[in-house]
Design an enzyme around this catalytic site. Structure first.
Site, mmCIF file in Angstrom:
data_model
loop_
_atom_site.group_PDB
_atom_site.id
_atom_site.type_symbol
_atom_site.label_atom_id
_atom_site.label_comp_id
_atom_site.label_asym_id
_atom_site.label_seq_id
_atom_site.Cartn_x
_atom_site.Cartn_y
_atom_site.Cartn_z
ATOM 1 C CB CYS A 133 35.451 39.395 45.968
ATOM 2 S SG CYS A 133 35.121 40.803 44.897
ATOM 3 C CD GLU B 257 28.829 40.241 40.452
ATOM 4 O OE1 GLU B 257 29.943 39.667 40.342
ATOM 5 O OE2 GLU B 257 28.145 40.559 39.467
#
Length: 485
Positions: free
Chosen positions: A265, A231
């Site tokens: 993110c 991720e």
């Protein structure tokens, strides 16, 4: 001790923290042994673990909020509640609601040629999984993967970020109060420990962090043929349609940018705005930002950049952009404070693709604005760069939406929102290309940490031997005539 020793295949050097490494390796071996004794935990045991985890988080909620505030020097408790506590609890509740259905074998079709028979997919725990958590949402990005790992019946070792020591301590205490270390445990330490952790022969590794570090994790995992879920991040663009009100567009994406001081993110990384409307966009951003973060608050109650290293990195982006002719606009009343690691939302106009601010993931409260005339040019620019983790379309025009959706790749997309697809429990979360590999959340998380075991079974009736050699029988002739055409 010699310069280098190997324990369980992991190199240990004299300069390393030997005690933490030995502890880590002992826990790994214990988890492996424990899994061998319980390869398929029952539904009830998984549910019990998840319920205990939920109770543990709620019981230590205030301690977690206080620890998060210390680690960031200051972080709004509301941001911690929304980004770390609520999201963790939501993931647990959603999993509890759906786990029984996920665990059921999935029936699959069997073609007429192979009848009578049955086909199923059995979801079997992989074993011992490694979770490498980042510092930006240290609770949610630890608990979210852990929930999926437990739901799938695994044991888990968690490597926390050295940037959040206070939060790590509380998390470790919560987990130690619920689980034996041979089921769930926390490993703390610096880069050396992280490297040793990623070199262990896990049955799966999930890493959340930067693309650069993700490459190292994948390389280490490849040595042991360990499957990985990465991720990562990248530069997630916002595209504003020429026909939407800029005030409306800003309202939809600004919180995704300002939450956690942009240290997210999936935070919008830069904005495409129709040429001729850039000044209007700046005015809308300024108005909305100052209404969300009132002038008289200063920076005392605003989330900080996590540490001086990250703060200086962001200042470097701005300094380079200024030197190369870009316009830098700080919003709000509170200016940059290096001692406190504070930075307001800062707009940058007049960038080009060779600047670091347009080459690297920003991961902070800096927002470049790029003017455009033709949507096709925007799409070409996005496609010419690594595929982003998120892409955010601000438009009520269905044709505009579909044009972007069909002609770009991204890990996830929000229409008339930004970043919050990450907390929709029923959506898979993950990147593509440089922004990640694989996905989790919801059923995708359960499947990520499970081995999909194919099961093909027959009863007493069996006709397939009619096609066995010797070949050239009449049955072969009719079979080919019927099924190979």
């Amino acid at each position: 001790m010699s310069n280098v020793e190997h324990i369980s295949g992991v190199a240990i050097t004299e300069k390393s923290d030997l005690s933490e490494r030995v502890r880590m390796l002992a826990m790994f071996d214990a988890q492996k042994a424990a899994f061998e004794q319980d390869r398929y935990p029952s539904f009830d045991s998984r549910v019990s673990s998840l319920k205990q985890l939920k109770r543990g988080i709620l019981a230590q909620k205030e301690a977690l909020l206080g620890a998060l505030e210390k680690d960031f020097r200051y972080r709004s408790h509301d941001e911690s509640m929304l980004g770390d506590i609520f999201s963790s609890i939501s993931a647990i509740e959603y999993t509890l609601k759906h786990l029984k259905g996920w665990m059921k074998p999935e029936k699959r079709a069997v073609g007429i040629v192979f009848q009578p028979a049955h086909a199923k997919v059995l979801y079997q725990p992989k074993g011992v999984v490694g979770i490498i958590a980042p510092w930006n949402y240290p609770v949610f990005l630890t608990i979210g993967p852990l929930v999926a790992a437990i739901a799938a019946g695994n044991r888990a070792m968690i490597k926390t970020s050295e940037y959040t020591p206070n939060t790590n301590t509380v998390l470790a205490e919560i987990l130690a109060g619920i689980f034996d270390t041979d089921k769930v445990c926390v490993v703390q330490g610096d880069v050396d420990i992280a490297q040793a952790f990623s070199a262990l022969q896990f049955d799966h590794i999930l890493f959340t962090g930067s693309t650069e570090v993700g490459r190292h994790v994948m390389k280490a995992a490849a040595e042991n043929l360990v499957p990985v879920t990465l991720e990562l991040g990248g530069k997630s663009p916002v595209i504003i349609d020429n026909h939407i009100s800029l005030d409306e567009a800003v309202k939809r994406f600004i919180y995704g940018k300002t939450m956690n001081a942009g240290q997210t993110c999936v935070s919008p990384d830069y904005v495409y705005c129709p040429n001729g409307k850039i000044r209007e966009l700046v005015a809308s951003l300024k108005l909305r930002y100052e209404s969300m973060y009132p002038v008289n608050d200063g920076y005392a109650k605003r989330t900080r950049i996590i540490n001086s290293k990250q703060h200086q990195r962001l200042l470097g982006y701005l300094e380079e952009a200024k030197k190369r002719g870009a316009e830098v606009i700080s919003l709000g009343d509170a200016t940059v404070n290096s001692e406190e690691c504070y930075m307001p939302l800062t707009l940058v106009i007049g960038t080009d693709r060779t600047m670091k601010i347009m080459q690297e993931e920003i991961f902070g409260p800096i927002l470049p604005i790029i003017g455009y005339d033709d949507l096709n040019t925007v799409i070409e620019e996005i496609n010419a760069n690594p595929r982003p983790l998120g892409l955010y379309i601000q438009s009520f025009d269905k044709n505009f939406q579909q044009t972007v959706l069909k002609n770009t790749h991204a890990g996830g997309v929000c229409i008339n929102d930004a970043a919050f697809h990450v907390v929709i429990d029923d959506l898979p979360f993950g990147g593509v290309g440089d922004s990640g590999l694989g996905s989790y959340h919801g059923v995708e998380g359960f499947k990520t940490f499970s081995h999909a075991k194919a099961l093909f079974s027959r009863g007493r009736l069996f006709f397939s031997d009619m096609l066995y050699p010797p070949y050239g029988k009449r049955m072969h002739h009719w079979f080919y005539k019927l099924f190979v055409r």
